[in-house]
Design a protein around this motif. Sequence first.
Motif, PDB file in Angstrom:
ATOM      1  N   ILE A 102       0.859  -1.181   0.000  1.00  0.00           N
ATOM      2  CA  ILE A 102       0.000   0.000   0.000  1.00  0.00           C
ATOM      3  C   ILE A 102       0.896   1.231   0.000  1.00  0.00           C
ATOM      4  O   ILE A 102       1.719   1.420   0.901  1.00  0.00           O
ATOM      5  CB  ILE A 102      -0.936   0.010   1.218  1.00  0.00           C
ATOM      6  N   ASP A 103       0.741   2.059  -1.021  1.00  0.00           N
ATOM      7  CA  ASP A 103       1.586   3.231  -1.197  1.00  0.00           C
ATOM      8  C   ASP A 103       0.779   4.494  -0.968  1.00  0.00           C
ATOM      9  O   ASP A 103      -0.244   4.711  -1.613  1.00  0.00           O
ATOM     10  CB  ASP A 103       2.175   3.240  -2.612  1.00  0.00           C
ATOM     11  N   TYR A 104       1.226   5.333  -0.029  1.00  0.00           N
ATOM     12  CA  TYR A 104       0.564   6.622   0.157  1.00  0.00           C
ATOM     13  C   TYR A 104       1.527   7.795  -0.037  1.00  0.00           C
ATOM     14  O   TYR A 104       1.209   8.937   0.298  1.00  0.00           O
ATOM     15  CB  TYR A 104      -0.134   6.701   1.519  1.00  0.00           C
ATOM     16  N   SER A 105       2.681   7.533  -0.595  1.00  0.00           N
ATOM     17  CA  SER A 105       3.647   8.612  -0.791  1.00  0.00           C
ATOM     18  C   SER A 105       3.187   9.558  -1.899  1.00  0.00           C
ATOM     19  O   SER A 105       2.477   9.176  -2.824  1.00  0.00           O
ATOM     20  CB  SER A 105       5.027   8.043  -1.118  1.00  0.00           C
ATOM     21  N   VAL A 106       3.588  10.804  -1.767  1.00  0.00           N
ATOM     22  CA  VAL A 106       3.272  11.849  -2.748  1.00  0.00           C
ATOM     23  C   VAL A 106       4.581  12.280  -3.410  1.00  0.00           C
ATOM     24  O   VAL A 106       5.573  12.531  -2.714  1.00  0.00           O
ATOM     25  CB  VAL A 106       2.586  13.054  -2.076  1.00  0.00           C
ATOM     26  N   PRO A 107       4.627  12.383  -4.737  1.00  0.00           N
ATOM     27  CA  PRO A 107       5.893  12.703  -5.421  1.00  0.00           C
ATOM     28  C   PRO A 107       6.257  14.183  -5.371  1.00  0.00           C
ATOM     29  O   PRO A 107       6.418  14.853  -6.393  1.00  0.00           O
ATOM     30  CB  PRO A 107       5.630  12.229  -6.853  1.00  0.00           C
ATOM     31  N   TYR A 108       6.407  14.701  -4.165  1.00  0.00           N
ATOM     32  CA  TYR A 108       6.779  16.101  -4.004  1.00  0.00           C
ATOM     33  C   TYR A 108       8.258  16.303  -4.340  1.00  0.00           C
ATOM     34  O   TYR A 108       9.115  15.499  -3.971  1.00  0.00           O
ATOM     35  CB  TYR A 108       6.557  16.561  -2.567  1.00  0.00           C
ATOM     36  N   VAL A 109       8.542  17.402  -5.005  1.00  0.00           N
ATOM     37  CA  VAL A 109       9.909  17.837  -5.253  1.00  0.00           C
ATOM     38  C   VAL A 109      10.051  19.202  -4.580  1.00  0.00           C
ATOM     39  O   VAL A 109       9.423  20.184  -4.990  1.00  0.00           O
ATOM     40  CB  VAL A 109      10.213  17.950  -6.758  1.00  0.00           C
ATOM     41  N   TYR A 110      10.840  19.239  -3.532  1.00  0.00           N
ATOM     42  CA  TYR A 110      11.026  20.480  -2.784  1.00  0.00           C
ATOM     43  C   TYR A 110      12.109  21.327  -3.451  1.00  0.00           C
ATOM     44  O   TYR A 110      13.195  20.839  -3.754  1.00  0.00           O
ATOM     45  CB  TYR A 110      11.393  20.175  -1.331  1.00  0.00           C
ATOM     46  N   ARG A 129       6.559  21.155  -6.065  1.00  0.00           N
ATOM     47  CA  ARG A 129       5.905  20.694  -7.280  1.00  0.00           C
ATOM     48  C   ARG A 129       5.793  19.167  -7.244  1.00  0.00           C
ATOM     49  O   ARG A 129       6.378  18.505  -6.385  1.00  0.00           O
ATOM     50  CB  ARG A 129       6.675  21.149  -8.516  1.00  0.00           C
ATOM     51  N   LEU A 130       5.014  18.632  -8.169  1.00  0.00           N
ATOM     52  CA  LEU A 130       4.826  17.193  -8.287  1.00  0.00           C
ATOM     53  C   LEU A 130       5.598  16.658  -9.483  1.00  0.00           C
ATOM     54  O   LEU A 130       5.555  17.232 -10.564  1.00  0.00           O
ATOM     55  CB  LEU A 130       3.337  16.853  -8.453  1.00  0.00           C
ATOM     56  N   ASP A 131       6.302  15.566  -9.296  1.00  0.00           N
ATOM     57  CA  ASP A 131       7.019  14.909 -10.392  1.00  0.00           C
ATOM     58  C   ASP A 131       7.227  13.442 -10.008  1.00  0.00           C
ATOM     59  O   ASP A 131       7.905  13.161  -9.024  1.00  0.00           O
ATOM     60  CB  ASP A 131       8.356  15.581 -10.639  1.00  0.00           C
ATOM     61  N   ASP A 136       2.222  10.045 -15.757  1.00  0.00           N
ATOM     62  CA  ASP A 136       2.771   8.935 -14.983  1.00  0.00           C
ATOM     63  C   ASP A 136       2.475   9.228 -13.523  1.00  0.00           C
ATOM     64  O   ASP A 136       1.997  10.317 -13.171  1.00  0.00           O
ATOM     65  CB  ASP A 136       4.282   8.812 -15.220  1.00  0.00           C
ATOM     66  N   SER A 137       2.736   8.268 -12.655  1.00  0.00           N
ATOM     67  CA  SER A 137       2.564   8.474 -11.220  1.00  0.00           C
ATOM     68  C   SER A 137       3.679   7.768 -10.479  1.00  0.00           C
ATOM     69  O   SER A 137       4.340   6.862 -11.004  1.00  0.00           O
ATOM     70  CB  SER A 137       1.205   7.951 -10.744  1.00  0.00           C
ATOM     71  N   LEU A 138       3.882   8.179  -9.249  1.00  0.00           N
ATOM     72  CA  LEU A 138       4.870   7.508  -8.412  1.00  0.00           C
ATOM     73  C   LEU A 138       4.478   6.054  -8.188  1.00  0.00           C
ATOM     74  O   LEU A 138       5.327   5.155  -8.233  1.00  0.00           O
ATOM     75  CB  LEU A 138       5.005   8.242  -7.075  1.00  0.00           C
ATOM     76  N   ALA A 139       3.190   5.802  -7.962  1.00  0.00           N
ATOM     77  CA  ALA A 139       2.738   4.422  -7.736  1.00  0.00           C
ATOM     78  C   ALA A 139       3.037   3.527  -8.934  1.00  0.00           C
ATOM     79  O   ALA A 139       3.460   2.374  -8.771  1.00  0.00           O
ATOM     80  CB  ALA A 139       1.245   4.410  -7.428  1.00  0.00           C
ATOM     81  N   MET A 215      -2.180  13.858  -7.843  1.00  0.00           N
ATOM     82  CA  MET A 215      -2.382  15.256  -8.208  1.00  0.00           C
ATOM     83  C   MET A 215      -3.374  15.945  -7.279  1.00  0.00           C
ATOM     84  O   MET A 215      -3.336  17.174  -7.112  1.00  0.00           O
ATOM     85  CB  MET A 215      -2.852  15.359  -9.664  1.00  0.00           C
ATOM     86  N   TYR A 216      -4.257  15.156  -6.648  1.00  0.00           N
ATOM     87  CA  TYR A 216      -5.228  15.722  -5.706  1.00  0.00           C
ATOM     88  C   TYR A 216      -4.531  16.389  -4.520  1.00  0.00           C
ATOM     89  O   TYR A 216      -5.117  17.256  -3.856  1.00  0.00           O
ATOM     90  CB  TYR A 216      -6.162  14.611  -5.211  1.00  0.00           C
TER      91      TYR A 216
END
Length: 242
Positions: A102-110, A129-131, A136-139, A215-216
């Motif tokens: 189960i993955d709940y990580s968010v692909p944040y780029v600080y 930002r998201l990347d 595509d998605s991190l999952a 993205m949400y």
Amino acid sequence: MKIAILGTGAGARQHATRLSTLGHEVIVGTRVPEATLARTEPDMMGTEPFAAYLSTRPGLALTTFAEAAEAGEMVINGIDGANAVTALSALPASALAGKTLIDYSVPYVYQQPGDAEHPWPTPWGEMPRLDPVDTDSLAERIQRALPSTNVVKTFVTQEQETVVNPSEFADGDHTMFLAGDHDDAKSAARRLLNAYGWNDLVDLGPLAAARALEMYAHFHTAVGLALGGRFGVKIVRGGSLR
């Protein structure tokens, strides 16, 4: 059930505490346990050092990512999005083969202050930002890196305090989402969510829908800032789409 939680941040601790109260055996994984236990300062979000948290919960075990993943019958990924694929890919193939992740990580780029072309200011600095995003998605990247693992994206549309305790809003009458390519793994995720207290679950279909869930994150943050706190989301069903 033996459940491995990879990561030691505030969200991972919410799951570790709740799962322990539900009677599960919880194994927490970190990159270098000695380094994690040696930290004496709060993290960037003000979360107390993990050693202080662990000292009040003698039933929890802290070990390496690999040892935790090997021991867990189910694995929850709380590794930060920037490092998740690298850290999971480094595990022995046997550690996650055939298991539900189960993955709940968010692909944040600080970014450093001033780096963003059009910065979005928040009380804690510029919004990361998201990347990846959109195509595509991190999952999906995690699933491609771990083809023998059954990845489910869920938990990601709420703060983890609410994920483990949905009853804090409207007696739990709000909605949680999940996506994945493996029906058995999604069933396992649903059972865990039911145990946490979720009754309204929306299956978004294949893991490609994780793009929408990730993205949400920005919308959720914007609403939280506008409301001044945490909140729940309820889907109101209507007619079918044509």
